[in-house]
Motif scaffolding. Structure first.
Motif, mmCIF file in Angstrom:
data_model
loop_
_atom_site.group_PDB
_atom_site.id
_atom_site.type_symbol
_atom_site.label_atom_id
_atom_site.label_comp_id
_atom_site.label_asym_id
_atom_site.label_seq_id
_atom_site.Cartn_x
_atom_site.Cartn_y
_atom_site.Cartn_z
ATOM 1 N N GLU A 1 0.680 -1.700 0.352
ATOM 2 C CA GLU A 1 -0.005 -0.141 -0.150
ATOM 3 C C GLU A 1 1.318 0.957 -0.002
ATOM 4 N N HIS A 2 1.987 1.818 0.611
ATOM 5 C CA HIS A 2 2.798 2.362 1.023
ATOM 6 C C HIS A 2 3.153 2.463 -0.194
ATOM 7 N N TYR A 4 2.458 1.508 -3.561
ATOM 8 C CA TYR A 4 1.307 1.962 -4.347
ATOM 9 C C TYR A 4 1.822 3.706 -4.076
ATOM 10 N N ASN A 5 1.328 4.136 -3.470
ATOM 11 C CA ASN A 5 0.635 5.471 -2.219
ATOM 12 C C ASN A 5 1.258 6.000 -3.326
ATOM 13 N N VAL A 8 1.198 6.622 -7.324
ATOM 14 C CA VAL A 8 0.134 7.579 -6.625
ATOM 15 C C VAL A 8 0.753 8.746 -7.166
ATOM 16 N N GLU A 9 0.870 8.924 -5.689
ATOM 17 C CA GLU A 9 1.251 11.054 -5.151
ATOM 18 C C GLU A 9 2.771 11.264 -6.234
ATOM 19 N N MET A 81 4.067 9.924 2.904
ATOM 20 C CA MET A 81 3.307 8.747 2.890
ATOM 21 C C MET A 81 3.995 8.236 4.709
ATOM 22 N N THR A 84 1.967 10.401 7.022
ATOM 23 C CA THR A 84 0.310 9.764 7.528
ATOM 24 C C THR A 84 -0.129 8.572 7.656
ATOM 25 N N GLU A 85 0.807 7.531 7.938
ATOM 26 C CA GLU A 85 0.708 6.513 8.265
ATOM 27 C C GLU A 85 0.761 6.244 9.484
ATOM 28 N N ALA A 111 -4.179 5.884 5.354
ATOM 29 C CA ALA A 111 -3.680 4.887 4.643
ATOM 30 C C ALA A 111 -5.108 3.927 5.205
ATOM 31 N N GLN A 112 -5.186 2.545 4.808
ATOM 32 C CA GLN A 112 -6.523 1.945 4.714
ATOM 33 C C GLN A 112 -5.851 1.022 5.557
#
Length: 135
Positions: A1-2, A4-5, A8-9, A81, A84-85, A111-112
């Motif tokens: 996830e990290h 990937y995000n 994207v950013e 990120m 954020t986490e 963060a999901q």
């Protein structure tokens, strides 16, 4: 996830850096993912050297390159990120305050905590997409 995000950013800033951003933590596939407080101890410099070597080898194997002048773009998004986490996942304890300074600038999204299976599939799908468009 990290990863990937981060990819994207970073793509929003510099599309050509989306793939290097996706694999920016690739050394963790072969080495441990260490928490920032531990990883940045002076005694951990040998680990950081090994980590940089692994990153270069992995990126080279996939034909991915990045200029030193481009690294700060990925690093700044990676740091955001991280904040954020920390905000969304880490327990809020006084001991962590030095790792979450007033100047922290987390993203507006949360963060999901994807499952390993979802994270793997999202990463692989993004890798396939990014490698297909660079040809």
């Amino acid at each position: 996830e990290h990863s990937y995000n981060v990819s994207v950013e970073v793509e929003k800033i510099s599309p050509k850096l989306a793939l290097p951003a996706l694999v920016h933590d690739s050394s963790e596939t072969y080495l441990n993912d260490l928490s920032a407080p531990l990883k940045h101890l002076p005694e951990m410099e040998p680990y950081r050297v090994i980590e940089r070597i692994h990153e270069k080898v992995i990126m080279s194997a996939f034909g991915i390159s990045i200029l030193p002048s481009q690294e700060p773009i990925i690093k700044s998004v990676d740091e955001r990120m991280y904040y954020t986490e920390v905000r969304d996942i880490m327990p809020q304890h006084k001991e962590w305050e030095e790792w979450y300074p007033e100047s922290a600038n987390p993203f507006d999204f949360s963060a999901q905590c994807w499952s390993p299976q979802v994270a793997e599939q999202m990463f692989l799908d993004r890798f396939a997409y990014l490698t297909s468009i660079r040809k």
